[in-house]
Scaffold this active site. Structure first.
Site, PDB file in Angstrom:
ATOM      1  CD  GLU A  71      16.541  -8.418   1.375  1.00 23.12           C
ATOM      2  OE1 GLU A  71      16.793  -9.567   1.287  1.00 23.12           O
ATOM      3  OE2 GLU A  71      17.383  -7.286   0.829  1.00 23.12           O
TER       4      GLU A  71
ATOM      5  CB  VAL B 185      16.372  -0.681   2.471  1.00 18.63           C
ATOM      6  CG1 VAL B 185      17.592  -0.394   2.065  1.00 18.63           C
ATOM      7  CG2 VAL B 185      16.064  -0.624   3.830  1.00 18.63           C
TER       8      VAL B 185
ATOM      9  CG  ASP C  81      13.254   6.620   0.835  1.00 25.67           C
ATOM     10  OD1 ASP C  81      12.166   6.637   0.933  1.00 25.67           O
ATOM     11  OD2 ASP C  81      14.548   6.462   0.363  1.00 25.67           O
TER      12      ASP C  81
ATOM     13  CB  THR D 146      -1.346   0.119   0.917  1.00 24.01           C
ATOM     14  OG1 THR D 146      -0.032  -0.250   2.071  1.00 24.01           O
ATOM     15  CG2 THR D 146      -1.927  -1.101   1.245  1.00 24.01           C
TER      16      THR D 146
ATOM     17  CE  LYS E 122      14.248   3.338   0.824  1.00 23.70           C
ATOM     18  NZ  LYS E 122      15.019   4.411  -0.401  1.00 23.70           N
TER      19      LYS E 122
END
Lengths: 373, 373
Positions: free
Chosen positions: A157, A160, A228, A104, A232
């Site tokens: 997985e 990142v 962002d 989503t 990460k």
């Protein structure tokens, strides 16, 4: 052969590419003794559909493309309820064959609604795989504990480095190694803009180019303000360094038009300006930071052009190990989900290479004096 | 907890560091439900010793350091016979708990005697792990087939990049991905020499420095003529590209003192001279080559300084993925053996995370029309 039943929560570009990739990779999946059937699809704006015997996912992609709803019901129900209903409707969850595929749109300041979807999936007896960084950036330890209690897998997985393995790399190929810290370039948009600004291109123009290519978010602040990259960084630190961070705990400096001149000057001096994400354990606590750094030309991160990403792991036994992602796109992100699916398949089907054999008898405990290291 | 019994064939620096690393990592191994006991040691010049109840490996290291023999017998027997005798003397082989650890000195032009040791181990019911590139460079497919027939593992993570995962990376973390080719810098000695020559240091002086550090072979031709890189290229091509190559099939150009001037000129022009190993599938056949190449400054391989190594994989689904080894040494090579041991432990003990659970029931075949991708 195990048939996994998939509940797709989110049905945008990534989920749709995942569906077509499953079809393209059917033979590769069969070699892993994995077959799949889509039994539920929940969209944000086009309703939801489920069928115990399987949905025609390709037909649903066409309906969404035409702007049509995919479900009969007019009422919008929370995706978490939809997940629970689909799980209750057949045997797959109990048989460890149900997988929620979470893709989503993310509220990066809260990690929602992805976190609730992961919780709902695990609570319903499903494994959960996600390409979202939110759950692992905001709630990794709680969700990992929930997965452990439910005896199901929670895999991410793609959070990142898209499909380039970083979490799998550490979990599967670096046993017994302790990760002491990492640094990397993990946001493609800011790296592209910095590279363009080095050559004199204005910030706004480079950003527009990335948005036109569909790589930068329409809300550019998530990229350029470093959110962002901070998410990460938190995700990597939580999993690899056993940290308890959220993206808000990551010291964060973004990039702006004012870096145009420093970027050009650095380049002229044989150096490069990069938005570097880093975290390390220092004096027993974790420090994490995202900020522009001027790097010498021979730094591995300095050589990353355009959309390339890289993470350098600092380890106890192996020194520094780096993984570099040189291509990015929808297929890579969808592949991350595919690799998570196969990880679950390998778990459920048992090890390859030694198939169908019982595990070794336990070594007997002996009274005689053994030399066991 | 499974106790693995180890037969060390070759007892030089790598094997000795492996033994001390096992002791250092005892807790990490216990978390993997692995214990180990050394039941056999075969040396080249100091005899051999075995004991079903376990040897004191630390004491054997001291004996070898003092120049003493470790075995009572005066006669030298082939290591292959020694392996068979140790395997026959206890239950470990039958119980899948015996592992031959192969670290003998390699004849790189033939891959022997390592290949015979691998064969003997598998034939005796042992798993085999090796840090030698010979077996996988000269006889990968035959040995993999022997391992498959014996239902045992043949692992060699240390053959190319020491402990940095490349074979494990592809096998464990890139499922369904097809490797189309690779290029890399895989020999530390030549990379160090080329880097030194760029700065005006003479070839012979740089080579002596590497030999003094114990990194270059005393027979320097194995490094500088490209044999070591060619063996690694054949190993990578055999495993990752399903090639049937030996090092002799790899087109090979080494480095020499004459490259001093070109290396300096390239550097002055913002370029770098590197000994590049590469292989690819072209028109249905595999081409493989080791040769000096002048690379643009922004090439990932151009940035590798001194002893750093890297391999760039060219893949179908993920584009280019690179792994960079930034530290090398005895511990890294010994770690490769440790990671192979843990891979076997995970196989024998079954998947982590889902321990002690039976595999999923097979999906029933159904008469009703299912939508299974």
């Amino acid at each position: 052969m195990t048939t996994f039943e998939l509940v797709l929560v989110g049905f945008g570009h990534v989920a749709q590419r995942f569906v077509t990739l499953l079809e393209e990779q059917r033979a590769a999946l069969a070699r892993e003794r994995i077959a799949v059937r889509v039994v539920g699809v929940a969209t944000r704006r086009h309703g939801a559909a489920s069928a115990v015997r399987g949905l025609d996912a390709a037909a649903l992609i066409n309906r969404v493309a035409r702007g049509e709803r995919i479900g009969r019901s007019r009422e919008e129900r929370p995706a978490a309820d939809f997940i629970a209903d689909v799980a209750a409707a057949n045997d797959a969850a109990r048989e460890r064959r149900l997988i929620v595929v979470e893709t989503t749109t993310l509220d990066i300041t809260r990690g929602q609604p992805a976190i609730e979807h992961v919780r709902a999936g695990l609570a319903s007896g499903a494994h959960v795989i996600t390409a979202n960084k939110g759950p692992v950036a905001f709630a990794y330890h709680a969700l990992a504990a929930a997965a452990s209690r439910a005896d199901r897998r929670f895999l991410f997985e793609g959070a990142v480095m898209d499909g380039v393995p970083i979490f799998n790399l550490v979990r599967e190929t670096l046993p017994a190694v302790t990760i002491l810290g990492f640094r990397g370039v993990v946001n493609s948009t800011t790296n592209f803009i910095l590279t363009a600004m080095e050559q004199g291109q204005p910030f706004a123009e480079a950003l527009s180019e990335m948005q036109a290519m569909g790589i930068a978010e329409s809300d550019a602040s998530l990229d350029v303000d470093g959110w962002d990259a901070a998410a990460k960084t938190a995700a990597l630190a939580n999993v690899l360094l056993d940290a308890r961070l959220t993206p808000r705990d990551v010291e964060r400096v973004g990039i702006s038009a004012e870096l145009g001149r420093p970027a050009m000057e650095a380049r002229a001096a044989g150096r490069r300006l990069k938005l570097v994400a880093r975290a390390a354990r220092e004096d027993g606590r974790i420090t994490a930071r995202v900020a522009p750094e001027e790097l010498p030309d021979d730094d591995l991160l300095a050589g990353l052009e355009g959309q390339q990403n890289a993470i350098i792991l600092h380890t106890d036994l192996l020194g520094e190990v780096a993984v570099v992602q040189r291509g990015a796109g929808l297929t890579q992100t969808a592949y991350a989900l595919l690799s998570d699916l196969i990880t679950i398949g390998r778990d459920v089907n048992g090890p390859r290479g030694l198939r169908g054999r019982p595990p070794a008898r336990r070594a007997r405990s002996r009274a005689r004096p053994d030399r066991t290291l």
